[in-house]
Design an enzyme around this catalytic site. Structure first.
Site, PDB file in Angstrom:
ATOM      1  N   ASP A  39      -0.205  -2.357   2.572  1.00  0.00           N
ATOM      2  CA  ASP A  39       0.077  -3.639   2.137  1.00  0.00           C
ATOM      3  C   ASP A  39       1.163  -4.498   3.068  1.00  0.00           C
ATOM      4  O   ASP A  39       1.867  -3.717   3.523  1.00  0.00           O
ATOM      5  CB  ASP A  39       0.854  -3.809   0.688  1.00  0.00           C
ATOM      6  CG  ASP A  39       0.166  -2.658  -0.260  1.00  0.00           C
ATOM      7  OD1 ASP A  39      -1.055  -2.507  -0.020  1.00  0.00           O
ATOM      8  OD2 ASP A  39       0.809  -2.630  -1.062  1.00  0.00           O
ATOM      9  N   GLN A  55       3.501  -1.558   4.555  1.00  0.00           N
ATOM     10  CA  GLN A  55       3.205  -0.079   4.165  1.00  0.00           C
ATOM     11  C   GLN A  55       2.854   0.689   5.279  1.00  0.00           C
ATOM     12  O   GLN A  55       1.719   0.265   5.674  1.00  0.00           O
ATOM     13  CB  GLN A  55       2.458   0.140   2.934  1.00  0.00           C
ATOM     14  CG  GLN A  55       3.040  -0.490   1.438  1.00  0.00           C
ATOM     15  CD  GLN A  55       4.020   0.484   0.976  1.00  0.00           C
ATOM     16  OE1 GLN A  55       3.598   1.441   0.271  1.00  0.00           O
ATOM     17  NE2 GLN A  55       5.379   0.126   1.202  1.00  0.00           N
ATOM     18  N   ARG A 156       5.502  -1.652 -10.600  1.00  0.00           N
ATOM     19  CA  ARG A 156       5.629  -1.645  -9.205  1.00  0.00           C
ATOM     20  C   ARG A 156       5.641  -3.161  -8.549  1.00  0.00           C
ATOM     21  O   ARG A 156       5.056  -3.907  -8.927  1.00  0.00           O
ATOM     22  CB  ARG A 156       4.877  -0.599  -8.350  1.00  0.00           C
ATOM     23  CG  ARG A 156       3.458  -0.637  -8.526  1.00  0.00           C
ATOM     24  CD  ARG A 156       2.974   0.517  -7.831  1.00  0.00           C
ATOM     25  NE  ARG A 156       1.334   0.589  -7.944  1.00  0.00           N
ATOM     26  CZ  ARG A 156       0.879   1.029  -9.027  1.00  0.00           C
ATOM     27  NH1 ARG A 156       1.358   1.702 -10.018  1.00  0.00           N
ATOM     28  NH2 ARG A 156      -0.599   0.810  -8.940  1.00  0.00           N
TER      29      ARG A 156
HETATM   30  N1  DQQ Z   1       0.205  -0.109  -2.347  1.00  0.00           N
HETATM   31  C1  DQQ Z   1      -0.374  -0.632  -3.541  1.00  0.00           C
HETATM   32  C2  DQQ Z   1       0.930  -1.060  -4.471  1.00  0.00           C
HETATM   33  C3  DQQ Z   1       1.877   0.036  -3.964  1.00  0.00           C
HETATM   34  C4  DQQ Z   1       1.329   0.361  -2.293  1.00  0.00           C
HETATM   35  C5  DQQ Z   1      -1.315  -1.957  -3.379  1.00  0.00           C
HETATM   36  C6  DQQ Z   1       1.572   1.793  -2.223  1.00  0.00           C
HETATM   37  O1  DQQ Z   1       0.855  -1.228  -5.914  1.00  0.00           O
HETATM   38  O2  DQQ Z   1       3.073  -0.415  -3.887  1.00  0.00           O
HETATM   39  O3  DQQ Z   1      -2.279  -1.572  -2.388  1.00  0.00           O
HETATM   40  O4  DQQ Z   1       1.180   1.936  -0.828  1.00  0.00           O
END
Ligand code: DQQ
Length: 465
Positions: A39, A55, A156
Site C-alpha cells: 500500500d 508498506q 486498521r
Molecule cells: N495492507 C492492507 C492494510 C494493512 C496493510 C491492505 C498491511 O489493511 O494495513 O493491503 O500491509
C-alpha cells in the site's frame, strides 16, 4: 521477526545490477530499490515536495515485517529514495508490523498515524522538518481498541484530516456478520481521541464470506475521505477492489449519492493527497500477477501506480486522469493515420481514439493484451494472460473511445475516456516492439487518431539506488 540478512558489498552490487537490468521492472513508475512493497501510505505535499510512504518489507520480495518506505519528489515524476521512515519497535505496540496509515501537519510538525498489529491499535510518530527522522509517541498506542462492545472484523489503516474544530480520523473496520465500516474519531492534538460514530457502513457479501472478512466486504481496509468539487469522496479497499462513493458530508456523517470503482484491475489500497494547488492526487498499489516464487526470484514485488488526478464529473462520478506532469517523460512523438503492425518499444504512452461506428465491440490488441469496449453492454474489458477484467463504461452516441495506455516493463495502466481505469501486468519473455492489431466485432471501427511516445526512464538504474 526474521533476522535481516546483510549482503556483502559485491553481492549487493550484483543484486542491484540484476534488478537494474530486469526489463520487466518498470522504468517510469515508482517502486522501492528492491524487495516488497504494497500500500501507498501517508502521501503528503510539504514544503515544496511530494512525500510518498509505502508498506515495505526490507527482508525480501514477499509480504512480511512491514515497515514504511519513504521517497520524495519535487515534480511528481522523479523520485528520490529516503531512509525507511518507520520500523517495528521490539516490545512496542507495532512490534509485529507498522501497517498502513496517513500523514498530517499538526502545529507545523509532520505526523504519521498508523496501525501497529497484534492487536490492531493506532499509533503516532512525529518528525523533523525534513521528514527524515521519525520519533514514535512514547505512550503509543493513541487509540488502543475498537469502540467498546463492538464485534470488530478488523481495526486498521487510519485516514486523518483537519476540520475547523480539530482533527478527525476514519479507521477501516467492520461489524462481524454485518459489513465493513469506517469508524470516525475526533481529537484536538492527534494524541487524545474520542470515538464519534461510523462515518458510513456497508453490507457484506455472504457468498464470499468463506474467503475471509476482507474478501467478503465484512472488513473495509484503507479508507480515504476528502472533499472534492463541492462534495465528499470516500473510498475503501475491500472485496479485492477499491470502491468509491461520492456524496454529502453533514453532521459527521457521510451520505453517498453515487458509487463506482477506482480501477477494475490489479490495483488496491489507494491513498491520496491534496497538493499546493488543491488537486486531489491518488496512488494505488499495483499488485504482481505472478507466483510468490517468481517474485522472490526476481527480488522485487509491487509497484506504485502513476499519480492520477481525481475530479468530480457532472454526473456525480469520478474523473480519473494521469497527472499532466507525466507528459515531461514523453520522448519523440509518432503519429499514425493507420494502425502500424508494431508499437515502437515497450516503455510507451499510447493515445488512441477509436470510433466504434456500427461495431458493437472495438478495441486494441497490444501483444496479447486485449482492451475492448462493448457498446451494447456498455463495458470496458481487458484480457491479459488469461485474466479477464471488466467494468462499466457508457459512451453516449458520438463519443469515441479515447484510450491512454501506459506500458512500462510488466506494468500496463489503461485510462478510458477520463473515467475508467484498468491496471494489468503482462510478463513478456523478452523486451522489444509490441504487435498491435484492431479488435472489432459486428462492424468496422474507425481509427480517428493514434499517437505514441517512448517514455523516458525516471532514473538511470530502474530506481535501484
Ligand atoms: N495492507 C492492507 C492494510 C494493512 C496493510 C491492505 C498491511 O489493511 O494495513 O493491503 O500491509
Amino acid at each position: 521477526m526474521r533476522r535481516r540478512e546483510f549482503l556483502t558489498l559485491p553481492a549487493l552490487a550484483a543484486a542491484q545490477n540484476k534488478l537494474a537490468a530486469d526489463f520487466q521492472r518498470p522504468q517510469y513508475h515508482f517502486l522501492p530499490p528492491a524487495n516488497w512493497m504494497n500500500d501507498p501510505n501517508g502521501p503528503i505535499w510539504w514544503k515544496g515536495r511530494y512525500h510518498l510512504f509505502y508498506q515495505y518489507n526490507p527482508n525480501g520480495a514477499f509480504w512480511g515485517t512491514m515497515h514504511w518506505g519513504h521517497a520524495s519528489s519535487e515534480d511528481l515524476v522523479h523520485w528520490k529514495h529516503l531512509p525507511v521512515a518507520l520500523a517495528p519497535t521490539p516490545g512496542g505496540p507495532d512490534k509485529d508490523g507498522v501497517f498502513t496509515g496517513s500523514a498530517a501537519i499538526h502545529d507545523g510538525v509532520p505526523a504519521l498515524i498508523y496501525t501497529g498489529v497484534h492487536p490492531e491499535v493506532q499509533c503516532l510518530a512525529t518528525s523533523d522538518d525534513q521528514m527524515l527522522v521519525w520519533k514514535k509517541y512514547p505512550a503509543n498506542p493513541v487509540i488502543a481498541a475498537p469502540p467498546p462492545g463492538m464485534q470488530a472484523a478488523g481495526f486498521r489503516d487510519p485516514c486523518v484530516w483537519r476540520e475547523d474544530d480539530g482533527w478527525y480520523v476514519a479507521i477501516g473496520s467492520g461489524y462481524k456478520g454485518v459489513g465493513g465500516t469506517a469508524l470516525l474519531y475526533r481529537s484536538d492534538d492527534l494524541v487524545h481521541w474520542s470515538y464519534l460514530r461510523p462515518l458510513f457502513s456497508g453490507t457484506l457479501n455472504p457468498e464470499a464470506s468463506k474467503k475471509g472478512p476482507v474478501a467478503a466486504g465484512e472488513m473495509w481496509e484503507c479508507p480515504d475521505f476528502f472533499p472534492l468539487g463541492g462534495k465528499h469522496v470516500l473510498y475503501v479497499s475491500t472485496e479485492g477492489t477499491a470502491k468509491y462513493w461520492v456524496g454529502r458530508y453533514e453532521k459527521q456523517q457521510f451520505h453517498p449519492e453515487s458509487t463506482g470503482i477506482l480501477d477494475f484491475g490489479g490495483y488496491y489500497a489507494p491513498k491520496s493527497l491534496a497538493d499546493a494547488g488543491g488537486r486531489r492526487i491518488v496512488w494505488g498499489w499495483i499488485q504482481e500477477q505472478r507466483s510468490v516464487d517468481a517474485q522472490k526470484a526476481a527480488g522485487w514485488s509491487g509497484v506504485m501506480s502513476l499519480p492520477r488526478v481525481l475530479t468530480l464529473r457532472r454526473d456525480g462520478s469520478l474523473g480519473m486522469e494521469p497527472a499532466p506532469e507525466l507528459a515531461k517523460l514523453r520522448g519523440q512523438s509518432r503519429r499514425y493515420t493507420k494502425l502500424p503492425a508494431q508499437a515502437p518499444g515497450d516503455n510507451l504512452e499510447i493515445a488512441c481514439r477509436l470510433n466504434p461506428g456500427s461495431a458493437h465491440e472495438a478495441g486494441l490488441n497490444l501483444g496479447g493484451l486485449e482492451v475492448r469496449y462493448d457498446r451494447v453492454f456498455r463495458r470496458l474489458s481487458v484480457l491479459a494472460e488469461n485474466r479477464a477484467r471488466e467494468g462499466h463504461l457508457a459512451l453516449p452516441p458520438g463519443e469515441p473511445l479515447d484510450l491512454r495506455i501506459f506500458l512500462d516493463g510488466s506494468v500496463v495502466e489503461i485510462y478510458a475516456n477520463g473515467r475508467a481505469c484498468v491496471t494489468e501486468r503482462i510478463y513478456r519473455p523478452r523486451p522489444g516492439n509490441i504487435d498491435i492489431s484492431l479488435i472489432a466485432a459486428g462492424g468496422r471501427p474507425r481509427l480517428e487518431s493514434l499517437e505514441m511516445w517512448e517514455m523516458q526512464p525516471i532514473s538511470p538504474d530502474r530506481l535501484t539506488t
